[in-house]
Scaffold this motif. Structure first.
Motif, PDB file in Angstrom:
ATOM      1  N   GLU A   1       0.834  -1.216   0.000  1.00 27.45           N
ATOM      2  CA  GLU A   1       0.000   0.000   0.000  1.00 27.45           C
ATOM      3  C   GLU A   1       0.862   1.256   0.000  1.00 27.45           C
ATOM      4  OE1 GLU A   1      -2.328  -3.397   1.384  1.00 27.45           O
ATOM      5  OE2 GLU A   1      -0.382  -2.565   2.010  1.00 27.45           O
ATOM      6  N   GLU A   2       1.947   1.220   0.776  1.00 27.74           N
ATOM      7  CA  GLU A   2       2.832   2.380   0.845  1.00 27.74           C
ATOM      8  C   GLU A   2       3.576   2.589  -0.469  1.00 27.74           C
ATOM      9  OE1 GLU A   2       4.897   5.687   2.572  1.00 27.74           O
ATOM     10  OE2 GLU A   2       2.975   4.685   2.890  1.00 27.74           O
TER      11      GLU A   2
ATOM     12  N   ASN B   1       1.620   7.303  -6.367  1.00 26.32           N
ATOM     13  CA  ASN B   1       0.423   8.086  -6.686  1.00 26.32           C
ATOM     14  C   ASN B   1       0.465   9.503  -6.140  1.00 26.32           C
ATOM     15  OD1 ASN B   1      -0.587   5.889  -8.048  1.00 26.32           O
ATOM     16  ND2 ASN B   1      -1.999   5.260  -6.434  1.00 26.32           N
ATOM     17  N   ASP B   2       1.338   9.765  -5.166  1.00 33.56           N
ATOM     18  CA  ASP B   2       1.438  11.108  -4.592  1.00 33.56           C
ATOM     19  C   ASP B   2       2.202  12.071  -5.493  1.00 33.56           C
ATOM     20  OD1 ASP B   2      -0.057  10.531  -2.417  1.00 33.56           O
ATOM     21  OD2 ASP B   2       1.604  10.455  -0.972  1.00 33.56           O
TER      22      ASP B   2
ATOM     23  N   THR C   1      -1.515   1.302  -8.995  1.00 32.71           N
ATOM     24  CA  THR C   1      -0.685   2.470  -9.303  1.00 32.71           C
ATOM     25  C   THR C   1      -1.241   3.196 -10.514  1.00 32.71           C
ATOM     26  OG1 THR C   1       1.270   1.363  -8.407  1.00 32.71           O
ATOM     27  CG2 THR C   1       1.649   3.241  -9.840  1.00 32.71           C
TER      28      THR C   1
ATOM     29  N   ARG D   1       1.148   4.258  -2.706  1.00 32.91           N
ATOM     30  CA  ARG D   1       0.903   5.641  -2.288  1.00 32.91           C
ATOM     31  C   ARG D   1       2.044   6.554  -2.721  1.00 32.91           C
ATOM     32  NH1 ARG D   1       2.549   9.305   0.716  1.00 32.91           N
ATOM     33  NH2 ARG D   1       4.204   7.998   1.596  1.00 32.91           N
TER      34      ARG D   1
END
Length: 378
Positions: A263-264, A270-271, A335, A267
């Motif tokens: 998940e990280e 995607n950030d 992603t 993230r």
């Protein structure tokens, strides 16, 4: 019933059992060696068993290459996502192993080519399925003897010959033969080009490199207790350096030996305004003969990126080209950016594990991934 009759009866019963077992047993052909095929249909269902009624576990697309090791009732067994699966053989075309060196009438006379990529493998034949025989480097020049498809046969400095992918070279000179047709001339004089990693062609692009596993998650454990996470991290560092030299803005999901959740990793990508997400891995399988590199993608739109990267890797290293394949990995599925997960060799294979740990191999992979991204963003 006397003793003689009893023995005869038992013999007949045993014979009937053997014949019945033969008739009902599945006809399975075990190949003495693996065979390489290319998918010829637009899509090809991957099934859990050799039957149209079995569960579909994924799909191959036209142009994917796969290695098979067992055949049954018109189905062949291969690997998908590290598992044994089955596909219908009539949707496959054998990858040619012909290496005819005769001079083609579509050749230019006195053609010389220069190696454009940082380092390139010379093959024994015109294709990535042939073993490598030599290594050549950026700027090296060679006379072309013949051509086959997108490959040149060149004369090496030691007098031997070998084959090089035309898209990893630039032409120095050559006169078109009068026998050359216009369509064939275009194929030879304008081969697809892959720029060297140092060209700066990735300036303005943000690339996320995801070194798989780490910390409490060692990944696969290979021959000699080699841990996947360690080879992944050293290889990823080479990739990061090559991408930066090409002008890219590079973000990594881990910068040391520590655990990062899936998940990280998603993230982090995607950030940012990420242009591509590349997850680095090495493979393992109980059948120790399985070898090679693979590029996986989750979304159809990401298949071209996987194909460009896998093609570049296959042309730069000596391991088997297993092609690009669909897989539903979370880091690819969730992603937002175009995403590829590369498996850069089997650490369960004695040959692969001896190669992938070397600095030379990891440098070649880094250059190949960079060149694949350059090709994709053209």
């Amino acid at each position: 019933m006397n003793k003689k009759t009893s023995i005869t009866t038992l013999f007949c019963m045993a014979l009937m059992i053997v014949m019945f077992s033969y008739l009902v047993s599945p006809v399975i052909t075990y190949a003495n060696d693996t065979e390489t095929y290319e998918v010829s249909s637009s899509t090809l269902n991957i099934r859990s068993a050799p039957s149209n009624d079995s569960r579909i576990v994924g799909q191959f697309v036209k142009g994917n290459q796969l290695t098979t090791f067992k055949e049954q009732y018109g189905w062949v067994q291969t690997y998908y996502g590290g598992k044994e699966v089955w596909v219908a053989k009539h949707h496959l075309t054998p990858v040619s192993t012909s290496s005819s060196a005769s001079t083609s009438p579509e050749m230019k006379e006195n053609l010389t080519v220069t190696v454009a990529a940082e380092s390139v493998m010379i093959r024994a034949g015109a294709g990535t399925n042939y073993k490598n025989t030599h290594s050549v480097y950026q700027g090296d020049e060679f006379d072309v003897i013949s051509s086959e498809g997108d490959w040149y046969q060149i004369k090496l400095q030691n007098g031997e010959t070998g084959w090089i992918a035309s898209w990893l070279t630039t032409e120095v000179g050559g006169v078109v033969s009068e026998e050359t047709s216009s369509s064939s001339q275009e194929n030879i004089s304008n081969p697809p080009q892959q720029q060297p990693a140092s060209s700066g062609s990735l300036a303005g692009y943000t690339i996320v490199i995801d070194p798989g596993h780490g910390g409490k998650d060692p990944g696969a454990i290979g021959i000699g207790d080699v841990q996947e996470k360690d080879i992944v991290y050293s290889t990823s560092n080479h990739v990061v350096n090559q991408l930066k030299e090409a002008g890219a803005n590079v973000i990594t999901t881990r910068s040391g030996d520590y655990f990062v959740s899936l998940e990280e990793r998603v993230r982090i990508s995607n950030d940012y305004q990420t242009d591509a997400f590349i997850s680095i891995h090495f493979d393992s399988f109980p059948l120790l003969s399985v070898s090679g590199t693979t590029a996986y993608y989750a979304h159809k739109d990401d298949q071209p990126l996987a194909a460009d990267i896998q093609s570049s890797i296959a042309s730069s290293v000596e391991l088997t080209n297993r092609g690009s394949m669909h897989a539903n990995y979370k880091v690819l599925r969730d992603t937002n950016a175009p995403s590829v997960l590369v498996e850069l060799g089997f650490i369960s294979n004695q040959y692969d594990v001896s190669i992938v740990q070397t600095n030379d191999y990891q440098q070649r992979v880094a250059t190949a991934i960079t060149n694949g991204l350059i090709q994709y963003f053209k």
